[in-house]
Scaffold this active site. Structure first.
Site, mmCIF file in Angstrom:
data_model
loop_
_atom_site.group_PDB
_atom_site.id
_atom_site.type_symbol
_atom_site.label_atom_id
_atom_site.label_comp_id
_atom_site.label_asym_id
_atom_site.label_seq_id
_atom_site.Cartn_x
_atom_site.Cartn_y
_atom_site.Cartn_z
ATOM 1 C CG ASP A 178 -1.990 1.045 1.189
ATOM 2 O OD1 ASP A 178 -1.884 1.974 0.368
ATOM 3 O OD2 ASP A 178 -2.955 0.941 1.981
ATOM 4 N NE ARG A 180 -4.525 3.020 -0.467
ATOM 5 C CZ ARG A 180 -5.612 2.455 0.038
ATOM 6 N NH1 ARG A 180 -6.796 2.902 -0.291
ATOM 7 N NH2 ARG A 180 -5.507 1.444 0.869
HETATM 8 N N1 LIG Z 1 -3.192 -4.040 -5.177
HETATM 9 C C1 LIG Z 1 -4.492 -4.289 -5.098
HETATM 10 N N2 LIG Z 1 -5.316 -3.243 -4.991
HETATM 11 C C2 LIG Z 1 -6.632 -3.489 -4.912
HETATM 12 C C3 LIG Z 1 -7.158 -4.787 -4.956
HETATM 13 N N3 LIG Z 1 -8.503 -4.696 -4.871
HETATM 14 C C4 LIG Z 1 -8.793 -3.381 -4.781
HETATM 15 N N4 LIG Z 1 -7.675 -2.656 -4.809
HETATM 16 C C5 LIG Z 1 -7.495 -1.211 -4.684
HETATM 17 O O1 LIG Z 1 -7.636 -0.888 -3.339
HETATM 18 C C6 LIG Z 1 -8.020 0.471 -3.211
HETATM 19 C C7 LIG Z 1 -9.090 0.541 -2.170
HETATM 20 O O2 LIG Z 1 -8.467 0.229 -0.986
HETATM 21 P P1 LIG Z 1 -9.068 -0.766 0.095
HETATM 22 O O3 LIG Z 1 -7.911 -1.282 0.887
HETATM 23 O O4 LIG Z 1 -9.993 -1.728 -0.554
HETATM 24 O O5 LIG Z 1 -9.947 0.107 0.990
HETATM 25 P P2 LIG Z 1 -9.552 1.414 1.666
HETATM 26 O O6 LIG Z 1 -9.978 2.518 0.734
HETATM 27 O O7 LIG Z 1 -8.120 1.398 2.058
HETATM 28 O O8 LIG Z 1 -10.371 1.371 2.999
HETATM 29 P P3 LIG Z 1 -11.880 1.798 3.236
HETATM 30 O O9 LIG Z 1 -11.851 3.270 3.500
HETATM 31 O O10 LIG Z 1 -12.314 1.038 4.412
HETATM 32 O O11 LIG Z 1 -12.635 1.460 1.987
HETATM 33 C C8 LIG Z 1 -8.417 0.925 -4.596
HETATM 34 O O12 LIG Z 1 -7.372 1.736 -5.103
HETATM 35 C C9 LIG Z 1 -8.490 -0.373 -5.403
HETATM 36 O O13 LIG Z 1 -8.099 -0.192 -6.756
HETATM 37 C C10 LIG Z 1 -6.240 -5.879 -5.078
HETATM 38 O O14 LIG Z 1 -6.607 -7.043 -5.094
HETATM 39 N N5 LIG Z 1 -4.927 -5.574 -5.158
#
Ligand SMILES: Nc1nc2c(ncn2[C@@H]2O[C@H](COP(=O)(O)OP(=O)(O)OP(=O)(O)O)[C@@H](O)[C@H]2O)c(=O)[nH]1
Length: 277
Positions: A178, A180
């Site tokens: 991650d 971000r």
């Molecule tokens: N690397 C990767 N990214 C993913 C996958 N599935 C979804 N994503 C990405 O994960 C991001 C969303 O993050 P999440 O961890 O699902 O949720 P979050 O936004 O961190 O947390 P919430 O606020 O609870 O929704 C988006 O950018 C999606 O494109 C995956 O299998 N692998």
């Protein structure tokens, strides 16, 4: 300021600094400090009405000064007699805004992919903010795949088909789990005049990532959507390995046959007490 290149670890650096009476800091600390002090975004358009199927919002668009990526905030700020499209609709208000900071997910948000919960979270977030009447849906572009990008995410999916979970698949590709950062998003919220907010999220990293920019998260609103058979493994990994505050229930709670799941409880705000459990 001296950069010490031939000292390998933190403890050596600390000892060196203490010996010579120096202040020391890691590169990560310096970057974080810099991010807090400098402007990371600029507005790139005037606010404009954005009627959607969820309700009428005001769209505020920003451009990152770091990488040029443009982000959009859909604002709902009904306070009665305000001017339409104020630049800082929340300024001066003591009422905490309901905020969703949503990471771009082309596959989930646009195509309705069932591999993740992003699409239903997007819809639920917009509905909740429309219902609340006082909040922001901030869509952070450039955060696809938790920062690794679309192609890499699709590549990671192919590894997931061979049995790796969402974290190990990224690692196998030599990519961060991650990457971000939330400083850009935080500065957008501050620019809109927000100080206190209720954040819609299950992700503990978002809470730490958004704090410290003059923003105060006074409450958590869970972002719960019903799992389906396609994304249950992904959601379990979020709970077990990323510390997401999600209650998955058993299979009787899952959406039928991978169909787009309805938002459980109908309201994001209904389960705020999950935090305290
Ligand atoms: N690397 C990767 N990214 C993913 C996958 N599935 C979804 N994503 C990405 O994960 C991001 C969303 O993050 P999440 O961890 O699902 O949720 P979050 O936004 O961190 O947390 P919430 O606020 O609870 O929704 C988006 O950018 C999606 O494109 C995956 O299998 N692998």
């Amino acid at each position: 300021m001296y950069a010490v290149a031939n000292i390998s670890g933190q403890s050596e650096l600390r000892a060196f600094a203490e010996k010579w009476g120096l202040v020391y800091s890691s590169t990560a600390d310096l970057i974080a400090f810099q991010r807090r002090r400098s402007a990371l975004v600029e507005r790139c358009a005037p606010p404009v009405a954005m009627p959607t199927k969820f309700g009428v919002f005001t769209a505020h668009c920003y451009r990152s000064l770091v990488d040029g990526v443009e982000h959009i905030a859909l604002v709902k700020a009904q306070s009665g007699n305000e001017l339409p499209h104020k630049l800082k609709p929340f300024l001066g208000s003591t009422k905490p805004a309901l905020v969703r900071v949503h990471s771009e997910c082309c596959t989930g948000d646009i195509f309705g992919s069932l591999r993740c919960d992003c699409g239903p979270q997007l819809e639920a977030g917009l509905r909740a903010i429309e219902r609340d009447g006082w909040g922001v849906f901030l869509y952070l572009r450039g955060q696809e795949g938790r920062g690794i990008g679309l192609g890499a995410k699709i590549h990671a999916y192919s590894l997931q088909e061979r049995g790796l979970d969402t974290l190990d698949a990224n690692t196998e590709l030599g990519l961060p789990v991650d990457s971000r950062e939330y400083g850009t998003g935080a500065q957008i919220l501050v620019d809109l005049g927000i100080r206190d907010m209720r954040l819609i999220s299950n992700n503990p990293k978002k809470f730490t990532g958004l704090a410290g920019f003059g923003l105060r998260i006074v409450d958590r609103e869970p972002s719960h959507t019903a799992p389906n058979k396609e994304n249950i493994g992904y959601l379990r990994t979020k709970v077990q390995r990323m510390g997401h505050m999600l209650e998955l229930g058993d299979s009787s709670d899952w959406a039928e046959n991978g169909a787009p799941p309805p938002v459980s409880g109908g309201s994001q705000t209904s389960a705020a007490s999950q935090d305290e459990e």
